[in-house]
Design an enzyme around this catalytic site. Structure first.
Site, PDB file in Angstrom:
ATOM      1  N   VAL A 154      40.275  46.709  -0.389  1.00 26.17           N
ATOM      2  CA  VAL A 154      40.903  45.425  -0.065  1.00 26.17           C
ATOM      3  C   VAL A 154      39.855  44.338  -0.223  1.00 26.17           C
ATOM      4  CG1 VAL A 154      42.113  44.053   1.670  1.00 26.17           C
ATOM      5  CG2 VAL A 154      42.486  46.521   1.561  1.00 26.17           C
ATOM      6  N   GLY A 172      42.550  52.791  -1.835  1.00 29.14           N
ATOM      7  CA  GLY A 172      41.717  51.919  -2.655  1.00 29.14           C
ATOM      8  C   GLY A 172      41.020  50.887  -1.794  1.00 29.14           C
ATOM      9  N   GLY A 204      40.121  52.208   1.941  1.00 32.96           N
ATOM     10  CA  GLY A 204      40.955  53.283   2.470  1.00 32.96           C
ATOM     11  C   GLY A 204      41.229  54.309   1.398  1.00 32.96           C
ATOM     12  N   GLY A 205      42.058  55.300   1.725  1.00 37.16           N
ATOM     13  CA  GLY A 205      42.388  56.327   0.767  1.00 37.16           C
ATOM     14  C   GLY A 205      43.159  55.789  -0.425  1.00 37.16           C
ATOM     15  N   LYS A 220      44.987  44.005  -1.979  1.00 37.96           N
ATOM     16  CA  LYS A 220      44.861  45.458  -1.831  1.00 37.96           C
ATOM     17  C   LYS A 220      45.059  46.102  -3.199  1.00 37.96           C
ATOM     18  CE  LYS A 220      47.238  49.226   0.641  1.00 37.96           C
ATOM     19  NZ  LYS A 220      48.270  49.486   1.665  1.00 37.96           N
ATOM     20  N   ASP A 223      53.069  55.433  10.045  1.00 36.41           N
ATOM     21  CA  ASP A 223      51.607  55.505  10.120  1.00 36.41           C
ATOM     22  C   ASP A 223      51.066  54.450  11.075  1.00 36.41           C
ATOM     23  OD1 ASP A 223      49.218  56.744   9.546  1.00 36.41           O
ATOM     24  OD2 ASP A 223      48.857  55.646   7.685  1.00 36.41           O
TER      25      ASP A 223
END
Length: 310
Positions: free
Chosen positions: A17, A15, A12-13, A31, A128
């Site tokens: 996982v 980093g 993801g933005g 994560k 979110d």
């Protein structure tokens, strides 16, 4: 713990996982946050918010690592990954879940959000909510994850002084983008939830330029007009009358959740009641004024398109 980051679960933005295993044999998801995250606000948000929670529909944080600019969060491992892989009809790599299971997932997410808004010692607003941030365990029970944008408020207060928007386009409540629509509060999560559940019921993105007719591009508008005149919804994946009732219930509740005025949206405890109650007790909400008229939907101009994006 991760065998030198051997197995990557996602990106993801923030980093990557990675799958790991604790000394006691428990599988975990690690994560790792990017070093470019400035003062680590997202890391602090996530640790501070999720460490206060304990609910079957919220992912569990086991621990965290903090060394210089290196930051990582150690979560329980959720084997089926994110919800987004299982709800869209056009996803060739995963089989779409049956409507019965999607309905159960929608109720579980609602219960998780109700807990965050009312069940914790402090009120937590997620900011979110979207399919990517809902994880599914081995039984496909949902767990709300990714609290990097969350806000924590002591007591029962939930009106939030904010500068700038936060969230993901397509799920952000109007008031988060423009304060003229109302105050930012827990009702902003309700809006995001409603947009997500509409996608679950429809099996498609809410905005899909690839559909055959212009009037079907914006799914919430299309499905509202069909409900309004009591037309058959024509959704795929309906196998029996129970599925038909569940889908209709999910859509009506979602349309209440995405009303333009935050004060008109139900709180999450009411959403749970509506989903678990009878379909006969639900009425169709008023049409949000951000929706285009029928003539606009057939030949949208730039102003109509701007309203849809908002």
């Amino acid at each position: 713990m991760t065998n030198s980051f051997k197995v990557k679960l996602g990106q993801g933005g923030y980093g990557g996982v990675y799958k790991g295993r604790l000394h006691d044999g428990r599988d975990v998801a690690v994560k790792v946050l990017n070093e470019s995250k400035g003062n680590g606000e997202e890391f602090i948000n996530e640790v501070a918010s999720i460490s206060r929670t304990s609910h079957v529909n919220v992912v569990s944080l086991f621990s965290y690592c903090f060394q210089g600019r290196k930051r990582a969060l150690i979560y329980e491992f959720v084997p089926n990954g994110s919800l987004e892989k299982f709800i869209y009809q056009k996803n060739p790599n995963y089989k779409q879940l049956k409507l019965e299971k999607l309905y159960q997932i929608a109720v579980g997410i609602a219960r998780g959000l109700e807990y965050l808004h009312r069940g914790c010692s402090t009120r937590i607003l997620h900011f979110d909510i979207k399919p990517h941030n809902i994880l599914l365990d081995k039984d496909f029970s949902p767990k709300i994850s990714d609290f990097g944008l969350a806000k924590i408020f002591p007591g029962r207060e939930s009106i939030i002084p904010m500068t700038g928007a936060r969230g993901t386009i397509g799920y952000i409540a109007p008031e988060v983008c423009c304060r003229e629509f109302g105050e930012v509060s827990h009702k902003s999560d309700v809006y995001s939830y409603g947009m997500m559940v509409l996608e679950m019921a429809g099996g498609r993105k809410n905005v899909d330029v690839g559909v055959g007719r212009t009037s079907e591009i914006y799914f919430p508008h299309w499905v509202y007009e069909r409900l309004e005149v009591d037309e058959e919804l024509g959704l795929q994946g309906i196998e029996n009358e129970e599925d038909k009732e569940s889908a209709r219930k999910m859509i009506i509740v979602s349309l209440w959740c995405i009303l333009t005025n935050p004060s008109s949206r139900p709180a999450m405890n009411r959403v749970v009641e509506m989903l678990e109650g009878s379909l006969d007790s639900l009425r169709i909400p008023p049409k949000p004024f951000l929706y285009p008229s029928r003539s606009q939907s057939q030949a949208p101009d730039s102003s109509a398109s701007a309203s849809l994006i908002c």
